[in-house]
Design a protein around this motif. Structure first.
Motif, PDB file in Angstrom:
ATOM      1  N   VAL A  74      37.372 -59.358  -8.115  1.00  0.00           N
ATOM      2  CA  VAL A  74      36.568 -58.265  -8.663  1.00  0.00           C
ATOM      3  C   VAL A  74      35.144 -58.778  -8.887  1.00  0.00           C
ATOM      4  O   VAL A  74      34.962 -59.889  -9.390  1.00  0.00           O
ATOM      5  N   ALA A  75      34.163 -57.978  -8.517  1.00  0.00           N
ATOM      6  CA  ALA A  75      32.757 -58.303  -8.784  1.00  0.00           C
ATOM      7  C   ALA A  75      32.091 -57.077  -9.391  1.00  0.00           C
ATOM      8  O   ALA A  75      32.296 -55.958  -8.918  1.00  0.00           O
ATOM      9  N   ILE A  76      31.313 -57.299 -10.442  1.00  0.00           N
ATOM     10  CA  ILE A  76      30.591 -56.217 -11.109  1.00  0.00           C
ATOM     11  C   ILE A  76      29.181 -56.721 -11.431  1.00  0.00           C
ATOM     12  O   ILE A  76      29.026 -57.761 -12.072  1.00  0.00           O
ATOM     13  N   ARG A  77      28.178 -55.975 -10.988  1.00  0.00           N
ATOM     14  CA  ARG A  77      26.781 -56.278 -11.308  1.00  0.00           C
ATOM     15  C   ARG A  77      26.134 -55.005 -11.837  1.00  0.00           C
ATOM     16  O   ARG A  77      26.326 -53.935 -11.264  1.00  0.00           O
ATOM     17  N   HIS A  78      25.382 -55.120 -12.917  1.00  0.00           N
ATOM     18  CA  HIS A  78      24.653 -53.970 -13.465  1.00  0.00           C
ATOM     19  C   HIS A  78      23.191 -54.327 -13.557  1.00  0.00           C
ATOM     20  O   HIS A  78      22.838 -55.412 -14.007  1.00  0.00           O
ATOM     21  N   ARG A  79      22.357 -53.418 -13.144  1.00  0.00           N
ATOM     22  CA  ARG A  79      20.913 -53.649 -13.149  1.00  0.00           C
ATOM     23  C   ARG A  79      20.300 -53.140 -14.452  1.00  0.00           C
ATOM     24  O   ARG A  79      20.758 -52.151 -15.019  1.00  0.00           O
ATOM     25  N   VAL A  80      19.260 -53.806 -14.910  1.00  0.00           N
ATOM     26  CA  VAL A  80      18.485 -53.369 -16.064  1.00  0.00           C
ATOM     27  C   VAL A  80      17.020 -53.248 -15.647  1.00  0.00           C
ATOM     28  O   VAL A  80      16.616 -53.742 -14.602  1.00  0.00           O
ATOM     29  N   GLY A  81      16.250 -52.582 -16.514  1.00  0.00           N
ATOM     30  CA  GLY A  81      14.842 -52.349 -16.219  1.00  0.00           C
ATOM     31  C   GLY A  81      14.649 -50.933 -15.734  1.00  0.00           C
ATOM     32  O   GLY A  81      15.510 -50.065 -15.892  1.00  0.00           O
ATOM     33  N   ARG A  82      13.498 -50.677 -15.138  1.00  0.00           N
ATOM     34  CA  ARG A  82      13.158 -49.344 -14.632  1.00  0.00           C
ATOM     35  C   ARG A  82      13.742 -49.155 -13.242  1.00  0.00           C
ATOM     36  O   ARG A  82      13.512 -49.984 -12.361  1.00  0.00           O
ATOM     37  N   LEU A  83      14.463 -48.060 -13.063  1.00  0.00           N
ATOM     38  CA  LEU A  83      15.051 -47.728 -11.763  1.00  0.00           C
ATOM     39  C   LEU A  83      14.606 -46.336 -11.346  1.00  0.00           C
ATOM     40  O   LEU A  83      14.640 -45.394 -12.152  1.00  0.00           O
ATOM     41  N   GLU A  84      14.220 -46.228 -10.101  1.00  0.00           N
ATOM     42  CA  GLU A  84      13.768 -44.956  -9.546  1.00  0.00           C
ATOM     43  C   GLU A  84      14.970 -44.171  -9.010  1.00  0.00           C
ATOM     44  O   GLU A  84      16.030 -44.742  -8.748  1.00  0.00           O
ATOM     45  N   VAL A  85      14.784 -42.879  -8.834  1.00  0.00           N
ATOM     46  CA  VAL A  85      15.830 -42.032  -8.270  1.00  0.00           C
ATOM     47  C   VAL A  85      16.256 -42.614  -6.917  1.00  0.00           C
ATOM     48  O   VAL A  85      15.418 -43.001  -6.105  1.00  0.00           O
TER      49      VAL A  85
END
Length: 150
Positions: A74-85
């Motif tokens: 299993v691999a899980i990555r979550h992004r933080v910061g400003r994300l565009e549509v």
């Protein structure tokens, strides 16, 4: 691979982290920033997380998947910061000997992540903004049940 990152996420990154010769099914999920949301046009999202706790909770999800399906990849990555549509905010991959278990476990992973991983998002619209956060509960919908919508 369990990670909070500011880097761009791709399905290929997480798929490569879980591929194995004994796994015939690799399922990936990308959660992307969408517009509209809640009846409003989204300009962008801002994500924040408590990284140390988030990674521990991601590992907990993998442990739960192992207990329920016997899956260890299993691999899980979550992004933080400003994300565009259109940009990916979360990437999940699960590899299993058979596709059914891989699909079920991947669906479980995203449902569980939304319930227990301390990640918060701020939706920004032309006329305002709102923090929408972690539910802080261990409840999870059974696989196949319709997801609750705000």
């Amino acid at each position: 691979m369990f990670e909070i990152t500011r880097e761009v996420l791709t399905a290929e990154q997480v798929a490569e982290a879980v591929r194995a010769p004994d796994c015939g099914g690799v399922v990936t999920f990308l959660g992307t920033v969408r517009s509209p949301s809640r009846g409003r046009t989204v300009l962008y999202l801002e994500y924040e997380a408590y990284p140390e706790m988030a990674v521990r909770k991601m590992q907990q999800i993998a442990d739960e998947i192992h207990e329920r399906w016997g899956i260890t990849r299993v691999a899980i990555r979550h992004r933080v910061g400003r994300l565009e549509v259109g940009e990916a905010s979360v990437a999940i991959a699960v590899a299993a000997p058979h596709r059914r278990e891989a699909f079920e476990a991947c669906e479980y992973a995203i449902a569980r992540l939304k319930r227990i991983v301390p990640v918060w998002k701020k939706e920004v619209w032309a006329d305002g903004e709102e923090w929408i956060g972690w539910e802080g509960t261990d409840e999870v919908q059974p696989v196949g049940a319709p997801a609750a919508r705000p």
